[in-house]
Write an enzyme that holds these catalytic residues in place. Sequence first.
Site: not given
Ligand code: PLP
Length: 482
Positions: A276, A196, A273
């Site tokens: 998900q 992401h 991370d």
């Molecule tokens: N990492 C992944 C794999 C995600 O799917 C997301 C959000 O869709 C994020 C990070 C970022 O999450 P947030 O916007 O809640 O900080």
Amino acid sequence: MTIPDVTARGLGVPGVPGLSGAGVTAVPGSTAVLPTVPANSASADPASADSAPADSAPPAAAPGAGALPQLQPPGFSPESARRDIPILHRTVNGHPLVWLDNGATTQKPRQVIEALGAYYGAANSNIHRGAHTMAREATQMYEAGRSAVAEFLGAGSPDDIVFVRGTTEAINLVAQSWGRANLGPGDDILVAVLEHHSDIVPWQLIAKETRARVVPIPLTPEGAIDQDAYADLLSSRTQLVAVSHASNVLGTVPPVKEMTALAHRYGAKVLVDGAQAVAHFPVDVQDLDADFYAFSGHKLFAPTGIGALYAKPEILRSMRPWQGGGNMIESVDFSRTTFAPVPHLLEAGTGHISGVVGLLAALNWFTSFDREAVAAYESALMTYAQQALSTVPGLEVLGSAPERIAVLTFTLAGQDPAGIADWLDRDGIAIRAGHHCAQPALAHYGLESAARASLALYNTSEEVDQLVTSLRRLQEAPEEVR
Ligand code: PLP
């Protein structure tokens, strides 16, 4: 696993995990706090689903999908989750809501909604300061939330958990605090191509400052992380590997434990991370041997604006403050300021106290289900959805890595993703269209945009059928009605 029941510690008001018995009463009406829905667009009354507009017939059974074997939920019924979630019983555009946008955010059980109302109705106070009962109770709840997160992630101690706004803030914290102290010219940060943007851009920013390099770890055609390429990229220059525990666009679940072990042979740290992953399968950060693990509460049935960062205790203790202010100090003087220990050192200012209360309620709710049974159900639902979607002419699903969560990103011949989302919305079906904040992952397939249906424990095979029926109708619809 069990999350500590704070009520048992003599703290809980009914509806608020953690507040009763201490001379506090339940909040009047706290059990009836439901979102208000505008009368012209939706209704909380399922009967009003009958008032569908004439131009959008209710979806019939999916042709093709109906011929598929019935899903056999092994040890888990999605109904047991659905009945707790008020929003799933509203209608959208005259149809019962089909929420297939769980990758963006999950819907909230009434236990979470009520906990927020009850907290503000009976328990609101700032924490960690103030010598009064309310401050003490709010502090106990906040810290109970930290213990619950530690247990949920398999961390050794609540002190290994830092509260943040979400995954994005957690990764920025690591980049700005650990990264600034540990990265330098010529160092490599390996980042998987499926990440992401929130696990790419913070590394680019700190790499620019420290003159380190961000090096992409390529994907296989199936959308898995290319493990041979990864092994070749690791070197004594590698300081950090950043990898998702589950991809938000391809669903891929990389072999994080093995990748971590390999990175550690080169002395590199690993940030996982978990945004998900956490809602889909049990996580044990100590078993993974992850150095950092981040997640967002809102993707785990909790409110927005709250999340957590786990870090190994020895790493956390070495980290410098990244923001200054109240809560993170021991004493302040113009000649010398001394600091609070971690995790407070990294939590400057007033935290999202009600968010932690909601997160605690969400963890209590989610862990009341048999997690292995939930994972097995989701896996069966995913298989069902893959088979059902394969009956839609011109539909192609991105990614076929061996281990995947229930995320189905797809293209549909002749349709643009925004048009697909708009069409489905007319049938009350919410999916996402766009780049999913993962442009390099889409570019791997030569795409800038795609449609995505992402499933959660409360989704059903009937909802998958409705998606498939609506997509088939779209493919058959004349241009002028699309
Ligand atoms: N990492 C992944 C794999 C995600 O799917 C997301 C959000 O869709 C994020 C990070 C970022 O999450 P947030 O916007 O809640 O900080």
